[in-house]
Design an enzyme around this catalytic site. Structure first.
Site, short mmCIF file in Angstrom:
data_model
loop_
_atom_site.label_atom_id
_atom_site.label_comp_id
_atom_site.label_asym_id
_atom_site.label_seq_id
_atom_site.Cartn_x
_atom_site.Cartn_y
_atom_site.Cartn_z
N GLN A 1 0.82 -1.21 0.00
CA GLN A 1 0.00 0.00 0.00
C GLN A 1 0.86 1.25 0.00
OE1 GLN A 1 -1.14 0.46 4.64
NE2 GLN A 1 -1.71 -1.54 3.76
N HIS B 1 0.37 5.71 1.15
CA HIS B 1 -0.47 6.78 1.68
C HIS B 1 -0.18 8.07 0.93
CE1 HIS B 1 -1.38 4.00 4.84
NE2 HIS B 1 -0.12 4.00 5.27
N GLU C 1 4.23 8.31 8.53
CA GLU C 1 4.18 7.42 9.68
C GLU C 1 5.56 6.88 10.00
OE1 GLU C 1 1.71 4.02 8.86
OE2 GLU C 1 2.49 3.83 6.84
N HIS D 1 4.80 0.37 0.74
CA HIS D 1 5.25 -0.35 1.92
C HIS D 1 4.27 -1.44 2.31
CE1 HIS D 1 2.53 2.77 3.52
NE2 HIS D 1 2.26 1.90 4.47
N ARG E 1 -4.42 0.63 -1.48
CA ARG E 1 -3.88 -0.72 -1.68
C ARG E 1 -3.55 -0.92 -3.15
NH1 ARG E 1 -8.79 -2.62 0.75
NH2 ARG E 1 -8.65 -2.64 3.01
#
Length: 309
Positions: free
Chosen positions: A96, A98, A115, A173, A193
């Site tokens: 996936q 972000h 993150e 990642h 995804r």
């Protein structure tokens, strides 16, 4: 305002396991647990405050009514900045990516997502995927997705307990099977995804993919995997969040600069601040508001993950 504990929000997905239940004291209604949102002020999950004058409020309601608990400059109409999660990957997560903030605001009307992962436990041979192993073109990326050979061009990294990985927005990642970790992130729940191993969701249908959007935002160059700001007790520090691991006993304060979110990740200890005290075992947490005027103390032998802006 005095510190308080937060009730976690439980999320169970098809890849979740039992480690957060058996080793971290989590008590979901299900037999397995994928994620425990320890710090969350989001429409998809909102902690309940367990102590003090704010007891019973959601964290979102509390920061709207008392923005000074976040920081001196925080406004009631702002979005709370961070999330902290515990994640148990019994099976691999999807591959996936972000989105970055500009794209997320324009397309999703939401924040982007940067993150970091702190590895808390792993099975022998456990690994993650983090970025591409070499520069690839957009056409190569699309072809690898179509031919289900994407993992062949990703960087595979075997993990150890205590490793930290920083994942900028736009980085492809995935968390592999057999890993328990703490995730510190911007307050966003947007995930694109691109590959999910052909698995079916709880409804018996293939889980949704977001290939076009993922291709829009993905950085196709290899990633520098050294976490920014890592030094001494600091495990990661960037312009969105700061996290460090401290061992009790220790004393601290917010100095009015911003909140501190403390989570016990090993052992146990006692937290004291003014008239408030609580025992913290592995998986327990406490939120220290920015406007807390007292020093706080940790007594015992616990290891504490401290997160702030």
């Amino acid at each position: 305002m005095l510190p308080f504990r937060l009730s976690p929000v439980y999320k169970n997905y098809i890849w979740g396991g039992k480690n957060l239940i058996t080793s971290w004291g989590k008590t979901p209604d299900s037999e397995t647990l994928a994620e425990s949102w320890e710090l969350a002020s989001h429409p998809d999950g909102d902690n309940i405050i367990l102590d003090g004058e704010l007891k019973g409020l959601t964290l979102s309601e509390a920061v709207r009514r008392f923005p000074e608990i976040v920081s001196p400059k925080f406004k009631p109409d702002e979005t709370f900045p961070l999330m902290v999660k515990l994640i148990d990957a019994s099976r691999p997560l999807s591959i996936q990516v972000h989105p970055f903030t500009e794209y997320a605001q324009r397309v999703e009307h939401s924040k982007g997502k940067i993150e970091a992962w702190y590895i808390l436990g792993h099975e022998e041979g456990a690994y993650i995927y983090l970025g591409f192993s070499r520069h690839v073109t957009r056409r190569e990326f699309e072809e690898a997705i179509r031919s289900e050979t994407l993992t062949d061009i990703l960087r595979k990294i075997y993990v150890n307990d205590g490793d930290t990985f920083f994942i900028p927005a736009g980085t492809i990642h995935a968390i592999g099977a057999g890993i328990t970790l703490a995730e510190i992130q911007e307050n966003s729940n947007i995930t694109y995804r691109v590959y999910d191993y052909g698995r079916l969701g709880a409804d018996g249908k293939p889980r949704e993919l977001h290939i076009s959007k993922a291709i829009d935002v993905a950085n196709t160059f290899p990633l520098n995997i050294t976490p920014p700001g890592k030094s001494g007790n600091v495990i990661v520090s960037c312009n969105k969040f700061h996290a460090e691991k401290l061992r009790a006993p220790f004393t601290g304060n917010t100095e009015g600069r911003g909140f501190r979110f403390m989570m016990c990740i090993e052992g146990e200890c006692v937290f004291r601040c003014g008239d408030f005290s609580c025992e913290l075992k592995k998986g327990g947490n406490v939120f220290v508001p920015s406007d807390c005027e007292s020093d706080y103390d940790f007594e015992g032998k616990g290891e504490i993950l401290v997160t702030s802006e």
